[in-house]
Design a protein around this motif. Structure first.
Motif, PDB file in Angstrom:
ATOM      1  N   VAL A  43       0.840  -1.203   0.000  1.00  0.00           N
ATOM      2  CA  VAL A  43       0.000   0.000   0.000  1.00  0.00           C
ATOM      3  C   VAL A  43       0.874   1.251   0.000  1.00  0.00           C
ATOM      4  O   VAL A  43       0.628   2.205  -0.760  1.00  0.00           O
ATOM      5  CB  VAL A  43      -0.937   0.011   1.242  1.00  0.00           C
ATOM      6  CG1 VAL A  43      -1.515   1.396   1.492  1.00  0.00           C
ATOM      7  CG2 VAL A  43      -2.050  -1.005   1.070  1.00  0.00           C
ATOM      8  N   GLU A  44       1.926   1.259   0.802  1.00  0.00           N
ATOM      9  CA  GLU A  44       2.790   2.444   0.898  1.00  0.00           C
ATOM     10  C   GLU A  44       3.514   2.705  -0.425  1.00  0.00           C
ATOM     11  O   GLU A  44       3.680   3.853  -0.831  1.00  0.00           O
ATOM     12  CB  GLU A  44       3.785   2.272   2.056  1.00  0.00           C
ATOM     13  CG  GLU A  44       4.600   3.503   2.385  1.00  0.00           C
ATOM     14  CD  GLU A  44       3.774   4.713   2.849  1.00  0.00           C
ATOM     15  OE1 GLU A  44       2.541   4.589   2.995  1.00  0.00           O
ATOM     16  OE2 GLU A  44       4.371   5.788   3.017  1.00  0.00           O
ATOM     17  N   VAL A  89      -4.325  -4.172  -4.269  1.00  0.00           N
ATOM     18  CA  VAL A  89      -3.293  -4.709  -3.366  1.00  0.00           C
ATOM     19  C   VAL A  89      -3.195  -6.225  -3.517  1.00  0.00           C
ATOM     20  O   VAL A  89      -2.089  -6.778  -3.553  1.00  0.00           O
ATOM     21  CB  VAL A  89      -3.563  -4.278  -1.903  1.00  0.00           C
ATOM     22  CG1 VAL A  89      -2.574  -4.920  -0.950  1.00  0.00           C
ATOM     23  CG2 VAL A  89      -3.511  -2.763  -1.781  1.00  0.00           C
ATOM     24  N   ASN A  90      -4.331  -6.916  -3.650  1.00  0.00           N
ATOM     25  CA  ASN A  90      -4.299  -8.370  -3.891  1.00  0.00           C
ATOM     26  C   ASN A  90      -3.417  -8.693  -5.090  1.00  0.00           C
ATOM     27  O   ASN A  90      -2.692  -9.681  -5.105  1.00  0.00           O
ATOM     28  CB  ASN A  90      -5.704  -8.916  -4.182  1.00  0.00           C
ATOM     29  CG  ASN A  90      -6.570  -8.996  -2.936  1.00  0.00           C
ATOM     30  OD1 ASN A  90      -6.056  -9.043  -1.815  1.00  0.00           O
ATOM     31  ND2 ASN A  90      -7.872  -8.992  -3.121  1.00  0.00           N
ATOM     32  N   GLU A  91      -3.513  -7.834  -6.119  1.00  0.00           N
ATOM     33  CA  GLU A  91      -2.748  -8.073  -7.346  1.00  0.00           C
ATOM     34  C   GLU A  91      -1.265  -7.814  -7.164  1.00  0.00           C
ATOM     35  O   GLU A  91      -0.427  -8.545  -7.672  1.00  0.00           O
ATOM     36  CB  GLU A  91      -3.291  -7.196  -8.485  1.00  0.00           C
ATOM     37  CG  GLU A  91      -4.406  -7.889  -9.236  1.00  0.00           C
ATOM     38  CD  GLU A  91      -5.179  -6.955 -10.134  1.00  0.00           C
ATOM     39  OE1 GLU A  91      -4.590  -5.984 -10.638  1.00  0.00           O
ATOM     40  OE2 GLU A  91      -6.390  -7.201 -10.309  1.00  0.00           O
ATOM     41  N   ILE A  95       3.969  -9.750  -5.863  1.00  0.00           N
ATOM     42  CA  ILE A  95       5.228  -9.247  -6.443  1.00  0.00           C
ATOM     43  C   ILE A  95       6.133  -8.759  -5.306  1.00  0.00           C
ATOM     44  O   ILE A  95       7.320  -9.080  -5.245  1.00  0.00           O
ATOM     45  CB  ILE A  95       4.941  -8.083  -7.438  1.00  0.00           C
ATOM     46  CG1 ILE A  95       4.071  -8.581  -8.580  1.00  0.00           C
ATOM     47  CG2 ILE A  95       6.233  -7.444  -7.941  1.00  0.00           C
ATOM     48  CD1 ILE A  95       3.350  -7.478  -9.337  1.00  0.00           C
ATOM     49  N   VAL A  96       5.554  -8.020  -4.397  1.00  0.00           N
ATOM     50  CA  VAL A  96       6.317  -7.483  -3.260  1.00  0.00           C
ATOM     51  C   VAL A  96       6.824  -8.626  -2.374  1.00  0.00           C
ATOM     52  O   VAL A  96       7.977  -8.627  -1.935  1.00  0.00           O
ATOM     53  CB  VAL A  96       5.427  -6.506  -2.444  1.00  0.00           C
ATOM     54  CG1 VAL A  96       6.138  -6.023  -1.195  1.00  0.00           C
ATOM     55  CG2 VAL A  96       4.999  -5.334  -3.321  1.00  0.00           C
ATOM     56  N   GLY A 154     -14.608 -14.111  -0.386  1.00  0.00           N
ATOM     57  CA  GLY A 154     -15.681 -13.252  -0.893  1.00  0.00           C
ATOM     58  C   GLY A 154     -15.360 -12.666  -2.241  1.00  0.00           C
ATOM     59  O   GLY A 154     -15.150 -13.402  -3.206  1.00  0.00           O
ATOM     60  N   GLU A 155     -15.283 -11.327  -2.274  1.00  0.00           N
ATOM     61  CA  GLU A 155     -15.141 -10.600  -3.548  1.00  0.00           C
ATOM     62  C   GLU A 155     -13.901 -10.965  -4.353  1.00  0.00           C
ATOM     63  O   GLU A 155     -13.889 -10.821  -5.566  1.00  0.00           O
ATOM     64  CB  GLU A 155     -15.076  -9.100  -3.264  1.00  0.00           C
ATOM     65  CG  GLU A 155     -16.430  -8.449  -3.253  1.00  0.00           C
ATOM     66  CD  GLU A 155     -16.339  -6.986  -2.869  1.00  0.00           C
ATOM     67  OE1 GLU A 155     -15.251  -6.399  -2.994  1.00  0.00           O
ATOM     68  OE2 GLU A 155     -17.372  -6.459  -2.435  1.00  0.00           O
ATOM     69  N   GLU A 156     -12.858 -11.420  -3.695  1.00  0.00           N
ATOM     70  CA  GLU A 156     -11.603 -11.658  -4.434  1.00  0.00           C
ATOM     71  C   GLU A 156     -11.797 -12.668  -5.568  1.00  0.00           C
ATOM     72  O   GLU A 156     -11.221 -12.527  -6.638  1.00  0.00           O
ATOM     73  CB  GLU A 156     -10.478 -12.107  -3.481  1.00  0.00           C
ATOM     74  CG  GLU A 156      -9.160 -12.296  -4.218  1.00  0.00           C
ATOM     75  CD  GLU A 156      -7.972 -12.623  -3.325  1.00  0.00           C
ATOM     76  OE1 GLU A 156      -8.115 -12.672  -2.090  1.00  0.00           O
ATOM     77  OE2 GLU A 156      -6.887 -12.834  -3.889  1.00  0.00           O
ATOM     78  N   GLY A 157     -12.587 -13.713  -5.315  1.00  0.00           N
ATOM     79  CA  GLY A 157     -12.893 -14.677  -6.381  1.00  0.00           C
ATOM     80  C   GLY A 157     -11.863 -15.788  -6.506  1.00  0.00           C
ATOM     81  O   GLY A 157     -10.706 -15.640  -6.151  1.00  0.00           O
TER      82      GLY A 157
END
Ligand code: CDP
Length: 209
Positions: A43-44, A89-91, A95-96, A154-157
């Protein structure tokens, strides 16, 4: 080791956060959600315009950033509790999390956190039983069916959960693996309290043996 740690690993939606949080509460121990740390650093980077693919810039960010996970997740004093769960952020988080420099800083912080706790810590993530605390008091690997794990997310799928599973298990730096001496708990169709009870029983047996 001198500090008491229950280490819990498992894929997305296997119940790590709910089970670890409830277990910590039942024991009166501290709780550490290491996924929230990787999410907060992500996020940062997005917030300050650092390219998440820039290995050294991300490593420096992970070293210098001010991070807290409790009572709410914050980064450099900014509350990001809600932002860490967004699709963006899920995406980017995988990578991070594949960056060895970032991992090095996160592992250092996780060990420091556990060192500072008066009683013990329940720590959950992807590499906790294998890399961060290989000598933990108790090691647990949580699993559940992909269908149930996606339902919990939930929404993430299902597609995104499956994509993160592959990324987390196949990366070079500390991939998600089941430690040979971890006790496996399949949480499909099981309630959180039920899983907590089972782990408490394992802890009791471990302490007695
Ligand atoms: O809650 P969920 O299992 O979906 O994810 P999380 O625990 O919040 O972790 C988010 C991401 O951080 C994972 O997909 C991993 O890429 C990474 N992670 C990691 O690499 N090592 C950890 N100890 C914890 C999380």
């Amino acid at each position: 080791m001198s500090v008491q740690v229950i280490a819990i690993d498992g894929p997305a939606g296997s119940g790590k956060s709910s089970v670890a949080r409830a277990l910590a509460a039942a024991l009166g121990w501290s709780f550490l959600d290491t996924g929230a740390m990787y999410r907060a650093v992500t996020v940062e980077a997005l917030h300050t315009g650092i390219d998440v693919h820039d290995v050294s810039a991300m490593g420096e960010l992970a070293r210098s950033v001010k991070l807290t996970t409790l009572p709410r997740v914050s980064v450099n004093g900014r509350d990001v509790e809600d932002e860490i769960r967004t699709e963006t952020v899920n995406e980017a988080v995988s990578i991070v999390a594949a960056n060895a420099l970032v991992r090095h800083q996160m592992v250092r912080r996780q060990r420091e956190f556990a060192d500072e706790q008066p009683l013990g810590t329940v720590v959950e993530g992807r590499d906790i039983t294998t890399v961060v605390f290989p000598n933990a008091t108790l090691k647990v690997f949580l699993t559940a069916s992909l269908v149930e794990r996606s339902r919990r997310r939930g929404e993430e799928g299902e597609a995104s959960v499956a994509r993160r599973d592959v990324a987390d298990s196949t990366r070079l730096a500390s991939p998600l693996r089941q430690a040979p001496d971890a006790l496996v708990l399949d949480t499909t169709g099981r309630k959180v309290d039920d899983a907590v009870e089972e782990i408490m029983q394992w802890l009791k047996n471990q302490t007695l043996s």
